[in-house]
Design a protein around this motif. Structure first.
Motif, PDB file in Angstrom:
ATOM      1  N   LYS A  87      26.843 -44.146 -50.213  1.00 26.11           N
ATOM      2  CA  LYS A  87      26.202 -45.241 -49.484  1.00 26.11           C
ATOM      3  C   LYS A  87      27.161 -46.440 -49.356  1.00 26.11           C
ATOM      4  CE  LYS A  87      22.884 -42.551 -48.826  1.00 26.11           C
ATOM      5  NZ  LYS A  87      21.603 -42.333 -49.414  1.00 26.11           N
ATOM      6  N   SER A 103      19.522 -47.481 -51.519  1.00 25.88           N
ATOM      7  CA  SER A 103      20.140 -46.447 -52.358  1.00 25.88           C
ATOM      8  C   SER A 103      21.569 -46.867 -52.631  1.00 25.88           C
ATOM      9  CB  SER A 103      20.148 -45.100 -51.636  1.00 25.88           C
ATOM     10  OG  SER A 103      21.081 -44.223 -52.273  1.00 25.88           O
ATOM     11  N   ASP A 140      12.974 -47.981 -45.687  1.00 27.99           N
ATOM     12  CA  ASP A 140      13.998 -47.130 -46.277  1.00 27.99           C
ATOM     13  C   ASP A 140      15.335 -47.641 -45.757  1.00 27.99           C
ATOM     14  OD1 ASP A 140      15.882 -45.270 -46.980  1.00 27.99           O
ATOM     15  OD2 ASP A 140      14.617 -43.526 -46.586  1.00 27.99           O
ATOM     16  N   TYR A 153      20.107 -35.826 -39.257  1.00 26.90           N
ATOM     17  CA  TYR A 153      19.711 -34.829 -40.233  1.00 26.90           C
ATOM     18  C   TYR A 153      18.995 -33.714 -39.494  1.00 26.90           C
ATOM     19  CZ  TYR A 153      20.419 -38.601 -43.567  1.00 26.90           C
ATOM     20  OH  TYR A 153      20.969 -39.614 -44.287  1.00 26.90           O
ATOM     21  N   GLY A 196      17.800 -44.126 -54.881  1.00 23.93           N
ATOM     22  CA  GLY A 196      17.059 -44.530 -53.691  1.00 23.93           C
ATOM     23  C   GLY A 196      15.711 -43.829 -53.607  1.00 23.93           C
ATOM     24  N   THR A 197      15.682 -42.577 -54.030  1.00 28.04           N
ATOM     25  CA  THR A 197      14.418 -41.835 -54.037  1.00 28.04           C
ATOM     26  C   THR A 197      13.433 -42.497 -55.002  1.00 28.04           C
ATOM     27  OG1 THR A 197      15.745 -39.833 -53.688  1.00 28.04           O
ATOM     28  CG2 THR A 197      13.419 -39.519 -54.243  1.00 28.04           C
ATOM     29  N   ALA A 207      18.245 -47.178 -47.221  1.00 27.74           N
ATOM     30  CA  ALA A 207      19.290 -46.459 -47.966  1.00 27.74           C
ATOM     31  C   ALA A 207      20.644 -46.525 -47.253  1.00 27.74           C
ATOM     32  CB  ALA A 207      18.879 -45.000 -48.185  1.00 27.74           C
ATOM     33  N   HIS A 208      20.613 -46.571 -45.907  1.00 28.29           N
ATOM     34  CA  HIS A 208      21.865 -46.631 -45.137  1.00 28.29           C
ATOM     35  C   HIS A 208      22.329 -48.066 -44.904  1.00 28.29           C
ATOM     36  CE1 HIS A 208      20.962 -42.595 -42.810  1.00 28.29           C
ATOM     37  NE2 HIS A 208      20.987 -42.449 -44.121  1.00 28.29           N
TER      38      HIS A 208
HETATM   39  C1  PLP Z   1      20.358 -41.427 -49.625  1.00 27.61           C
HETATM   40  C2  PLP Z   1      19.045 -41.586 -48.973  1.00 27.61           C
HETATM   41  C3  PLP Z   1      17.851 -41.663 -49.697  1.00 27.61           C
HETATM   42  C4  PLP Z   1      17.758 -41.379 -51.158  1.00 27.61           C
HETATM   43  O1  PLP Z   1      18.600 -42.096 -51.971  1.00 27.61           O
HETATM   44  P1  PLP Z   1      19.166 -41.417 -53.319  1.00 27.61           P
HETATM   45  O2  PLP Z   1      19.871 -42.543 -53.992  1.00 27.61           O
HETATM   46  O3  PLP Z   1      20.073 -40.291 -52.898  1.00 27.61           O
HETATM   47  O4  PLP Z   1      17.999 -40.923 -54.086  1.00 27.61           O
HETATM   48  C5  PLP Z   1      16.685 -41.946 -49.016  1.00 27.61           C
HETATM   49  N1  PLP Z   1      16.672 -42.106 -47.679  1.00 27.61           N
HETATM   50  C6  PLP Z   1      17.790 -42.008 -46.942  1.00 27.61           C
HETATM   51  C7  PLP Z   1      17.699 -42.222 -45.465  1.00 27.61           C
HETATM   52  C8  PLP Z   1      19.009 -41.729 -47.551  1.00 27.61           C
HETATM   53  O5  PLP Z   1      20.118 -41.594 -46.813  1.00 27.61           O
END
Ligand code: PLP
Length: 378
Positions: free
Chosen positions: A188, A183, A159, A320, A62-63, A161-162
């Motif tokens: 996830k 991500s 973003d 967080y 995800g990064t 990712a969630h």
């Molecule tokens: C997990 C996450 C990322 C990064 O994803 P990775 O696959 O761990 O690199 C970025 N933003 C949020 C909000 C995340 O929870």
């Protein structure tokens, strides 16, 4: 007194495998498709079909997805990027990786996300992009200000990712026209072990990311086989998704309908179990549209409650600690009242697909006890 916790409530998050993943990986290993391969491409097609978009570009995490999307959108030194402080540090690190500066913004406390007003208040002449974080899986709808953002040359890079599987209105997140980053890390909604995906806005953007993820090397492996050289014609990094990881993702995608149902149902079970607890506010995720990633509450005496629950073997977490208060990001610190308040009130309860209703009742009961103890402590 509550019963000792079952092992699953000890974990805050945990991947859930359906049993097909190991066989899928074995097939890939037997075929020698360790690196970028046709399995990776099949995963891209299947994700694009699932979302209802023309293309999807797989990357290593995800990064990496965020970094690649920012680069493909032309964000770089001299640019400012608007981002909520309430996110995983990866979002911020990806912005810093392109040499841009960070403009932290506050969140709407009800959603834990930015909204169009918070974003527009922060837009300046140096703003090149805004990175809304789809916190807990909840979609962020910036369409009311999309025209204004376009006029000012501000790109929206989600973003998400969630938020794999969540909907923004009728469409899946990723299918609303934004440049979207997923991500597929271990915890996830859908996992590849490690992995990520960018949903590009244009074929050109897709092409840029496909070159970037293979170190900017122009020819494919098979083209290279018959020449004594290779051509590097752009900047790039080792960002491809391996066939091994893609195979895990494909197996997970086959069962995603179950994942969606289970995560929604677990969240609703929590909602019922927590309702009788005074002083506990469940952070709403808009569960009808969202595939929940977290089950988060706000409460007083958070640190005491956290310690008490951990002592009882309950895997609570905090998503967080605000990024604008982190030492590495001190240069971009500013006052963000809603984020700072959330930072001391939020608690993430165990949330993963191994949980049973009994686990959830147990967590709720232990939370009730911990709240009483927390109130008596200084
Ligand atoms: C997990 C996450 C990322 C990064 O994803 P990775 O696959 O761990 O690199 C970025 N933003 C949020 C909000 C995340 O929870």
């Amino acid at each position: 007194m509550t019963n000792p916790p079952k092992p699953d409530a000890r974990r805050n998050a945990s991947p859930y495998l359906y049993g097909q993943e190991a066989a899928a990986v074995a097939r890939v290993l037997e075929a020698g498709q360790y690196g970028h391969s046709s399995v990776t491409e099949e995963f891209e097609h299947r994700i694009a079909d699932f979302l209802g978009v023309p293309d999807a570009v797989a990357v290593a995490s995800g990064t990496a997805a965020l970094h690649a999307a920012l680069l493909a959108a032309g964000v770089g030194p001299g640019n400012e990027v608007i981002v909520p402080s309430m996110t995983f540090c990866a979002t911020v690190q990806a912005i810093l990786a392109v040499g841009a500066t960070v403009r932290f913004v506050d969140i709407d406390p009800a959603t834990m996300c930015v909204n169009d007003r918070l974003v527009m208040e922060a837009v300046s002449d140096t703003t090149a992009a805004v990175v809304p974080v789809l916190f807990g899986g909840r979609a962020v709808d910036l369409t009311p200000v999309q025209g204004e953002l376009d006029e000012r040359g501000v790109v929206v890079i989600e973003d998400a990712a969630h938020a794999f599987g969540s909907r923004n209105g009728a469409r899946r997140v990723g299918a609303t026209g934004a440049l979207t980053c997923f991500s597929f890390g271990p915890i996830k909604n859908l996992t590849c072990g490690q992995g990520g995906m960018v949903i590009p806005r244009t074929p050109a953007e897709a092409d840029t990311i496909r070159r970037l993820r293979l170190l900017g090397v122009a020819q494919s492996q098979s083209e290279r086989a018959n020449t004594t050289t290779y051509r590097v014609d752009s900047f790039g990094l080792r960002y491809q998704l391996s066939g091994i990881n893609a195979a895990i993702g494909l197996a997970q995608l086959d069962r995603f309908a179950t994942t969606e149902d289970t995560r929604r149902s677990l969240w609703r079970t929590y909602r019922e179990a927590l309702a009788p607890l005074d002083g506990v506010t469940l952070v709403d995720v808009d569960v009808d549209h969202t595939v929940p990633h977290l089950c988060q509450v706000r409460l007083p005496h958070r640190d005491q409650v956290f310690a008490e629950l951990r002592a009882r073997g309950i895997g609570v977490g905090v998503h967080y600690p605000p990024n604008h208060l982190q030492p590495a990001f001190a240069a971009w610190r500013r006052t963000l009242p809603a984020t700072e308040q959330a930072g001391v009130e939020i608690l993430s309860l165990p949330f993963h697909q191994h949980l049973t209703e009994t686990d959830i009742e147990h967590v709720a009961s232990a939370l009730g006890t911990a709240l009483h103890i927390g109130q008596r402590l200084p």
